[in-house]
Design an enzyme around this catalytic site. Structure first.
Site, mmCIF file in Angstrom:
data_model
loop_
_atom_site.group_PDB
_atom_site.id
_atom_site.type_symbol
_atom_site.label_atom_id
_atom_site.label_comp_id
_atom_site.label_asym_id
_atom_site.label_seq_id
_atom_site.Cartn_x
_atom_site.Cartn_y
_atom_site.Cartn_z
ATOM 1 N N ILE A 1 12.736 -27.922 -45.416
ATOM 2 C CA ILE A 1 12.447 -28.155 -43.994
ATOM 3 C C ILE A 1 11.014 -28.672 -43.805
ATOM 4 O O ILE A 1 10.764 -29.573 -42.997
ATOM 5 C CB ILE A 1 12.665 -26.847 -43.190
ATOM 6 C CG1 ILE A 1 14.152 -26.435 -43.260
ATOM 7 C CG2 ILE A 1 12.234 -27.009 -41.744
ATOM 8 C CD1 ILE A 1 14.457 -25.060 -42.682
ATOM 9 N N SER B 1 13.761 -16.914 -38.611
ATOM 10 C CA SER B 1 15.139 -17.129 -39.065
ATOM 11 C C SER B 1 16.085 -16.331 -38.192
ATOM 12 O O SER B 1 15.725 -15.246 -37.704
ATOM 13 C CB SER B 1 15.245 -16.644 -40.514
ATOM 14 O OG SER B 1 16.592 -16.518 -40.870
ATOM 15 N N TYR C 1 13.293 -10.020 -46.407
ATOM 16 C CA TYR C 1 13.207 -11.337 -45.764
ATOM 17 C C TYR C 1 13.478 -11.192 -44.263
ATOM 18 O O TYR C 1 12.693 -11.642 -43.427
ATOM 19 C CB TYR C 1 14.227 -12.274 -46.411
ATOM 20 C CG TYR C 1 14.346 -13.634 -45.758
ATOM 21 C CD1 TYR C 1 13.484 -14.668 -46.102
ATOM 22 C CD2 TYR C 1 15.327 -13.886 -44.794
ATOM 23 C CE1 TYR C 1 13.596 -15.921 -45.514
ATOM 24 C CE2 TYR C 1 15.446 -15.137 -44.198
ATOM 25 C CZ TYR C 1 14.573 -16.146 -44.563
ATOM 26 O OH TYR C 1 14.681 -17.387 -43.962
ATOM 27 N N LYS D 1 10.922 -11.694 -41.134
ATOM 28 C CA LYS D 1 11.219 -12.751 -40.151
ATOM 29 C C LYS D 1 11.223 -12.150 -38.739
ATOM 30 O O LYS D 1 10.830 -12.802 -37.773
ATOM 31 C CB LYS D 1 12.562 -13.414 -40.481
ATOM 32 C CG LYS D 1 12.506 -14.256 -41.750
ATOM 33 C CD LYS D 1 11.743 -15.549 -41.518
ATOM 34 C CE LYS D 1 11.187 -16.190 -42.753
ATOM 35 N NZ LYS D 1 10.414 -17.405 -42.498
HETATM 36 N N1 NAD Z 1 17.051 -23.251 -44.995
HETATM 37 C C1 NAD Z 1 17.536 -22.419 -44.082
HETATM 38 O O1 NAD Z 1 18.757 -22.345 -43.839
HETATM 39 C C2 NAD Z 1 16.599 -21.531 -43.309
HETATM 40 C C3 NAD Z 1 17.167 -20.669 -42.347
HETATM 41 C C4 NAD Z 1 16.302 -19.855 -41.615
HETATM 42 C C5 NAD Z 1 14.938 -19.914 -41.826
HETATM 43 N N2 NAD Z 1 14.423 -20.739 -42.779
HETATM 44 C C6 NAD Z 1 12.969 -20.749 -42.967
HETATM 45 O O2 NAD Z 1 12.496 -22.072 -43.046
HETATM 46 C C7 NAD Z 1 11.316 -22.124 -43.869
HETATM 47 C C8 NAD Z 1 11.478 -23.224 -44.916
HETATM 48 O O3 NAD Z 1 12.569 -22.868 -45.751
HETATM 49 P P1 NAD Z 1 13.350 -23.888 -46.709
HETATM 50 O O4 NAD Z 1 14.766 -23.520 -46.607
HETATM 51 O O5 NAD Z 1 12.897 -25.261 -46.461
HETATM 52 O O6 NAD Z 1 12.845 -23.336 -48.134
HETATM 53 P P2 NAD Z 1 12.211 -24.079 -49.413
HETATM 54 O O7 NAD Z 1 12.146 -23.037 -50.466
HETATM 55 O O8 NAD Z 1 12.968 -25.312 -49.710
HETATM 56 O O9 NAD Z 1 10.756 -24.433 -48.912
HETATM 57 C C9 NAD Z 1 9.796 -23.411 -48.705
HETATM 58 C C10 NAD Z 1 8.439 -23.899 -49.159
HETATM 59 O O10 NAD Z 1 7.492 -22.827 -48.947
HETATM 60 C C11 NAD Z 1 6.656 -22.795 -50.089
HETATM 61 N N3 NAD Z 1 6.024 -21.480 -50.265
HETATM 62 C C12 NAD Z 1 6.626 -20.308 -50.566
HETATM 63 N N4 NAD Z 1 5.696 -19.351 -50.720
HETATM 64 C C13 NAD Z 1 4.492 -19.943 -50.519
HETATM 65 C C14 NAD Z 1 3.164 -19.476 -50.575
HETATM 66 N N5 NAD Z 1 2.872 -18.213 -50.889
HETATM 67 N N6 NAD Z 1 2.166 -20.341 -50.302
HETATM 68 C C15 NAD Z 1 2.432 -21.630 -49.991
HETATM 69 N N7 NAD Z 1 3.674 -22.128 -49.958
HETATM 70 C C16 NAD Z 1 4.689 -21.298 -50.228
HETATM 71 C C17 NAD Z 1 7.581 -23.122 -51.255
HETATM 72 O O11 NAD Z 1 6.843 -23.500 -52.399
HETATM 73 C C18 NAD Z 1 8.388 -24.258 -50.648
HETATM 74 O O12 NAD Z 1 7.684 -25.476 -50.805
HETATM 75 C C19 NAD Z 1 11.161 -20.733 -44.476
HETATM 76 O O13 NAD Z 1 10.188 -20.009 -43.761
HETATM 77 C C20 NAD Z 1 12.534 -20.111 -44.292
HETATM 78 O O14 NAD Z 1 12.461 -18.705 -44.184
HETATM 79 C C21 NAD Z 1 15.227 -21.549 -43.534
#
Ligand code: NAD
Length: 327
Positions: A58, A181, A210, A214
């Site tokens: 995202i 989330s 998690y 959230k």
């Molecule tokens: N994908 C979904 O369906 C979904 C649903 C609800 C919420 N989210 C939220 O959206 C956000 C992005 O998720 P995504 O699905 O793109 O995940 P992803 O794992 O593809 O991307 C997350 C990014 O955060 C980075 N990250 C993690 N810990 C870190 C740290 N300590 N310091 C710096 N960077 C760090 C990771 O390296 C990665 O680049 C998250 O907060 C996730 O909780 C995603």
């Protein structure tokens, strides 16, 4: 043509009641016929936006959308190689892309302090800060300062960063978006016990940690919105829907397979954050958004947030980050 408001509300409510419909690509596909207008092209020209977790999923899509709207984008990731690889790719794809590469582990409070102090010395104003970085560790792990990792990365680091960049956000004035989330609906806050907040006892379940952190993000966003009221800074939290990302396929492989065809594309997951920062909609009441609309933070069958637990969380966060306690 705009749909009549009654029909819009009926469709939206039906989507909200059916998680499967609402959170998937069906939800964004239907709602986009009625939701508020897109940001104007170039609406972020001359504006500066910082995206954490910007090299995957995202965050990656969001950085691209901010650049397309003309913003200077600060791409923040933990891994310097990934940051510079993605920055190079974007510079090739987006004409005149203005990108600043940033490296910081958001779970490490010392690193956040160094990074934010340095950034505050380099920029006069920040117009957007998206706390997007996220993870779901399968086992209990600790940050550099010994905090449970999802608490450190989702709550403590972003809180400290918001505090340290406060003056730059006020100078914008900027918008702060916490990428929470829908998983937070399944969790309340921790009890008053510090060991419980940090998951130091009992069985550790990554999904639970998690969801709870959230939920904490939603509380923090609300507390920051109150703290910054009157400064022009908007503070909101949001749910992106169920999105096809490396994070989901790594942390929830079964879920990823089962709903694979219905997952949203990363651009759709990023949409509400980009729209919030670019359009700065008027927002009152609950500061939780999904698909360009404010949503309740609890469903009807859930109890309202216990004010004592909320106060205890804010006190804990203030103590461990050595920042003033939010109200
Ligand atoms: N994908 C979904 O369906 C979904 C649903 C609800 C919420 N989210 C939220 O959206 C956000 C992005 O998720 P995504 O699905 O793109 O995940 P992803 O794992 O593809 O991307 C997350 C990014 O955060 C980075 N990250 C993690 N810990 C870190 C740290 N300590 N310091 C710096 N960077 C760090 C990771 O390296 C990665 O680049 C998250 O907060 C996730 O909780 C995603």
């Amino acid at each position: 043509m705009d749909a009549p408001p009654l029909l819009t509300r009926a469709v939206d409510t039906a989507m909200d009641r059916s998680v499967v419909l609402g959170y998937t690509s069906i939800g964004s596909g239907v709602r986009r016929r009625f939701w508020p207008a897109d940001p104007e092209p170039g609406s972020l020209a001359g504006k500066r936006v910082l995206v954490t977790g910007a090299t995957s999923g995202i965050g990656e899509a969001m950085a691209r959308s901010f650049l397309d709207l003309g913003a200077t984008v600060h791409l923040l990731g933990r891994n310097p190689d990934k940051v510079s690889d993605y920055a190079r790719e974007l510079r090739l794809e987006v004409p005149n892309a203005d990108i600043v590469e940033e490296v910081c582990d958001i779970s490490d409070l010392d690193a956040v302090r160094d990074f934010a102090t340095d950034l505050a010395g380099r920029v006069e104003a920040l117009h957007g800060l998206v706390h997007n970085a996220g993870l779901m560790p399968p086992e209990r792990t600790e940050s550099a300062q010994g905090h449970e990792m999802s608490l450190a990365a989702h709550v403590l680091g972003p809180h400290l960063m918001t505090h340290l960049l406060r003056e730059r956000l006020v100078a914008g004035p900027g918008s702060v978006v916490w990428m929470s989330s829908g998983g937070m609906y399944g969790s309340g806050l921790a009890t008053r016990d510090d060991d419980e907040i940090e998951y130091r006892r009992g069985e550790y379940k990554g999904v639970q940690a998690y969801a709870r952190t959230k939920r904490m993000q939603v509380v923090l966003a609300d507390a920051w919105a109150t703290e910054l009221a009157g400064t022009g800074v908007l503070v909101e939290s949001m749910h992106p829907g169920w999105v096809r990302t490396p994070g989901v396929s790594e942390s929830l492989p079964t879920f990823d397979k089962v709903v694979s065809r219905l997952l949203r594309e990363p651009e759709d997951g990023a949409d509400t954050a980009v729209w919030l920062v670019a359009t700065r909609p008027a927002s009152g009441g609950e500061h939780f958004w999904h698909d360009r609309a404010q949503r309740p933070t609890t469903f009807g069958w859930q109890r309202e947030q216990d004010p004592d637990l909320r106060a205890r969380l804010l006190e804990y966060v203030a103590t461990v980050t050595a920042t003033p306690r939010l109200g």
